[in-house]
Design a protein around this motif. Structure first.
Motif, PDB file in Angstrom:
ATOM      1  N   UNK A  96     -10.975  24.265  -6.681  1.00 33.99           N
ATOM      2  CA  UNK A  96     -11.052  23.005  -5.925  1.00 33.99           C
ATOM      3  C   UNK A  96     -12.097  23.084  -4.817  1.00 33.99           C
ATOM      4  N   UNK A  97     -12.158  24.226  -4.149  1.00 35.02           N
ATOM      5  CA  UNK A  97     -13.170  24.407  -3.097  1.00 35.02           C
ATOM      6  C   UNK A  97     -14.571  24.303  -3.699  1.00 35.02           C
ATOM      7  N   UNK A  98     -14.783  24.929  -4.844  1.00 41.37           N
ATOM      8  CA  UNK A  98     -16.087  24.863  -5.504  1.00 41.37           C
ATOM      9  C   UNK A  98     -16.415  23.443  -5.950  1.00 41.37           C
ATOM     10  N   UNK A  99     -15.423  22.714  -6.445  1.00 38.10           N
ATOM     11  CA  UNK A  99     -15.663  21.318  -6.844  1.00 38.10           C
ATOM     12  C   UNK A  99     -16.047  20.447  -5.659  1.00 38.10           C
ATOM     13  N   UNK A 100     -15.383  20.659  -4.540  1.00 41.53           N
ATOM     14  CA  UNK A 100     -15.734  19.896  -3.330  1.00 41.53           C
ATOM     15  C   UNK A 100     -17.159  20.229  -2.901  1.00 41.53           C
ATOM     16  N   UNK A 101     -17.516  21.496  -2.951  1.00 38.17           N
ATOM     17  CA  UNK A 101     -18.877  21.911  -2.581  1.00 38.17           C
ATOM     18  C   UNK A 101     -19.920  21.270  -3.481  1.00 38.17           C
ATOM     19  N   UNK A 102     -19.718  21.340  -4.785  1.00 35.31           N
ATOM     20  CA  UNK A 102     -20.700  20.783  -5.725  1.00 35.31           C
ATOM     21  C   UNK A 102     -20.793  19.262  -5.589  1.00 35.31           C
ATOM     22  N   UNK A 103     -19.646  18.593  -5.466  1.00 36.20           N
ATOM     23  CA  UNK A 103     -19.662  17.136  -5.323  1.00 36.20           C
ATOM     24  C   UNK A 103     -20.367  16.719  -4.043  1.00 36.20           C
ATOM     25  N   UNK A 104     -20.134  17.439  -2.965  1.00 36.22           N
ATOM     26  CA  UNK A 104     -20.792  17.109  -1.704  1.00 36.22           C
ATOM     27  C   UNK A 104     -22.295  17.344  -1.803  1.00 36.22           C
ATOM     28  N   UNK A 105     -22.691  18.438  -2.421  1.00 35.87           N
ATOM     29  CA  UNK A 105     -24.123  18.695  -2.594  1.00 35.87           C
ATOM     30  C   UNK A 105     -24.798  17.610  -3.417  1.00 35.87           C
ATOM     31  N   UNK A 106     -24.170  17.203  -4.504  1.00 30.79           N
ATOM     32  CA  UNK A 106     -24.763  16.171  -5.365  1.00 30.79           C
ATOM     33  C   UNK A 106     -24.889  14.848  -4.624  1.00 30.79           C
ATOM     34  N   UNK A 107     -23.824  14.445  -3.935  1.00 33.06           N
ATOM     35  CA  UNK A 107     -23.858  13.165  -3.205  1.00 33.06           C
ATOM     36  C   UNK A 107     -24.921  13.197  -2.115  1.00 33.06           C
ATOM     37  N   UNK A 108     -24.984  14.292  -1.361  1.00 31.75           N
ATOM     38  CA  UNK A 108     -25.958  14.364  -0.266  1.00 31.75           C
ATOM     39  C   UNK A 108     -27.397  14.387  -0.788  1.00 31.75           C
ATOM     40  N   UNK A 109     -27.646  15.129  -1.848  1.00 31.93           N
ATOM     41  CA  UNK A 109     -29.014  15.176  -2.389  1.00 31.93           C
ATOM     42  C   UNK A 109     -29.410  13.812  -2.939  1.00 31.93           C
ATOM     43  N   UNK A 110     -28.511  13.143  -3.646  1.00 31.79           N
ATOM     44  CA  UNK A 110     -28.838  11.813  -4.163  1.00 31.79           C
ATOM     45  C   UNK A 110     -29.112  10.829  -3.036  1.00 31.79           C
ATOM     46  N   UNK A 111     -28.335  10.904  -1.966  1.00 28.63           N
ATOM     47  CA  UNK A 111     -28.560  10.000  -0.839  1.00 28.63           C
ATOM     48  C   UNK A 111     -29.850  10.340  -0.098  1.00 28.63           C
ATOM     49  N   UNK A 112     -30.194  11.616  -0.018  1.00 31.27           N
ATOM     50  CA  UNK A 112     -31.463  11.986   0.611  1.00 31.27           C
ATOM     51  C   UNK A 112     -32.644  11.492  -0.211  1.00 31.27           C
ATOM     52  N   UNK A 113     -32.542  11.603  -1.536  1.00 33.21           N
ATOM     53  CA  UNK A 113     -33.626  11.130  -2.398  1.00 33.21           C
ATOM     54  C   UNK A 113     -33.796   9.622  -2.274  1.00 33.21           C
ATOM     55  N   UNK A 114     -32.685   8.916  -2.147  1.00 33.43           N
ATOM     56  CA  UNK A 114     -32.738   7.455  -2.005  1.00 33.43           C
ATOM     57  C   UNK A 114     -32.988   7.012  -0.574  1.00 33.43           C
TER      58      UNK A 114
END
Length: 148
Positions: A96-114
């Protein structure tokens, strides 16, 4: 008759287009490059918070695995343990900790790109890892009943 504002736009200098297709008036090509303190502060804050989140995730995952040592007191007379619940917590907690980390990384990178504000999502990820860790502590504690 050409309106004055149209004439000014048509006479404005045009940046060189690498494809040679003409100036970009709209779409992704018309976006301004990184400019201004607000955007730079967001990128720096997001990267710093994501590094903090990664370190926190490693510590929290290791701490959840370390909770398995609490079941060494199950052999003491009078103590009862629900080893099924404890095993499930110790095995699924780091996932669960790893899933939270990966989901947060994906959301933040997508928002930074946009070019959207992204540091609040990194804070939410940090809070979610803390919640998973303390939830695991509570579940492991409830799986062990200490006798007299």
């Amino acid at each position: 008759m050409v309106r004055p504002w149209v004439a000014r736009v048509m006479d404005a200098p045009v940046a060189a287009d690498p494809l040679g297709s003409g100036p970009a008036a709209f779409g992704r090509e018309a976006r301004h490059p990184l400019a201004g303190g607000r955007r730079v502060v967001d990128v720096v804050a997001t990267i710093a918070l994501l590094v903090l989140l990664a370190a926190e995730s490693v510590v929290a995952g290791g701490g959840i695995v370390f909770l398995s040592l609490a079941f060494s007191s199950c052999d003491v007379p009078g103590n009862t343990c629900n080893e099924t619940l404890g095993g499930a917590v110790v095995h699924t907690g780091p996932v669960l900790v790893a899933l939270v980390l990966v989901a947060t990384l994906v959301v933040c990178v997508l928002r930074l790109v946009r070019r959207r504000l992204s540091w609040p999502f990194a804070l939410v990820g940090i809070a979610a890892v803390v919640a998973v860790f303390f939830g695991a502590i509570l579940l492991v504690d409830s799986a062990i009943t200490h006798g007299i």
